[in-house]
Design an enzyme around this catalytic site. Sequence first.
Site, PDB file in Angstrom:
ATOM      1  N   SER A 213       0.846  -1.182   0.000  1.00 20.06           N
ATOM      2  CA  SER A 213       0.000   0.000   0.000  1.00 20.06           C
ATOM      3  C   SER A 213       0.882   1.233   0.000  1.00 20.06           C
ATOM      4  CB  SER A 213      -0.929   0.040   1.214  1.00 20.06           C
ATOM      5  OG  SER A 213      -1.632   1.271   1.249  1.00 20.06           O
ATOM      6  N   TRP A 325     -10.943  -2.401 -10.414  1.00 21.37           N
ATOM      7  CA  TRP A 325     -11.998  -2.221 -11.404  1.00 21.37           C
ATOM      8  C   TRP A 325     -13.218  -1.479 -10.877  1.00 21.37           C
ATOM      9  CZ3 TRP A 325     -10.163  -3.217 -15.978  1.00 21.37           C
ATOM     10  CH2 TRP A 325      -9.200  -4.220 -16.142  1.00 21.37           C
TER      11      TRP A 325
END
EC number: 4.1.2.11
Length: 510
Positions: A213, A325
């Site tokens: 991250s 997505w």
Amino acid sequence: MAVFISSSGSPGRATATTTTTTTLLLAVLAAAAAAGLLLAPVAARGSPPEHDKQLQLQQQEDDRIPGLPGQPNGVAFGMYGGYVTIDDNNGRALYYWFQEADTADPAAAPLVLWLNGGPGCSSIGLGAMQELGPFRVHTNGESLLLNEYAWNKAANILFAESPAGVVFSYSNTSSDLSMGDDKMAQDTYTFLVKWFERFPHYNYREFYIAGESGHFIPQLSQVVYRNRNNSPFINFQGLLVSSGLTNDHEDMIGMFELWWHHGLISDETRDSGLKVCPGTSFMHPTPECTEVWNKALAEQGNINPYTIYTPTCDREPSPYQRRFWAPHGRAAPPPLMLPPYDPCAVFNSINYLNLPEVQTALHANVSGIVEYPWTVCSNTIFDQWGQAADDLLPVYRELIQAGLRVWVYSGDTDSVVPVSSTRRSLAALELPVKTSWYPWYMAPTEREVGGWSVQYEGLTYVSPSGAGHLVPVHRPAQAFLLFKQFLKGEPMPAEEKNDILLPSEKAPFY
């Protein structure tokens, strides 16, 4: 009740008055002791009272994991798992799974916290079970295999499910599930403080923060660094960031460039994307950027964006894919795993971690408060994510200025946070180059390139060859070597100069 006694007289002169006073003092102290009014002796500075030590030992023992269902033989390291409450009022608690170092001297090994991003994805289901943990889940979803390249062979590894709402971690207050970058960093820091209180013998170990991250790792590192003078002492030494978004503007440009250079999108889509998307947020894109992004995804077709040259899984999409997505309205196949190659490996972890006997062994969901089935990512956390920084470069500058060890790495087959994005963002730091771009090898005598690296003043970047977004999944040996070099603070091994053939010295291709 406080008793103050004063006396007068010269030393060595015993008088009736002092004798009477002494007798009276003894009587008062005896009465106070009988009533339980005397305070216990003050413990040495930095040492918890004896009853606190006993409580810590009991909490540790309660969290000890003797073994897991389907665990193979030959496991010699200790494991602990359980909950750390970070907000008593809201009932917010984070789950952790800790694996002691599987080394000759685990007491001397450093401590590393691993976090997966998403936001909202599981450090247990991804990091521990598919990437760098000591086990891999068998295809039957019921037993475990040993991971030859487990990172606890070099360090003590602490996996934390953060923030609350990520699978095993929970909150009794629904508003806690509306998260953002700053709140996530503060919650995880609170978790660390309380974890160190439970395991105080790790306070002075070298401590590092690692994970996938670009936001969580540097932001938490900043909070830990800024609290360096607070109690408990945390011997924070550095951070290791994998496949992380760093600067939305530069990352967006790098993404469309990689898509185009790899033949995944048309010239028109590249031009449109470079026109409308730089400057927009990855988590909260503009409608104009979303429209272009959707066109790009349609042109790419059914590929796995996390590793573009490997086959996709023919089963239902994994929640992990939504991190890429979902902002643009499309789902895709789950992440892959090598070796052995299994494009649907994420479902093995899902099946295993949903077994009641596994959750019992892990001390997870012991109260049954998590009513939904375990899954690798939380859609609720992702969908409700609020505040998200668009530029982490100032945070990196602060951490570099502090003298912390800062490494960043990413795979060259990842199209989600591609090499081109990370290199553009790091270039924006404008750091002096110590060692220019060079190939590295698994050993100085190896002939096959393991990847590439560049050393800046205060930061090292590494790109393992052939790796995707989850580097330890696709290139476990290279990832483990990278991890060991990071802990030692040594660069990736280069091939000896006299072994490198110039183009004129190489044999012809015909």
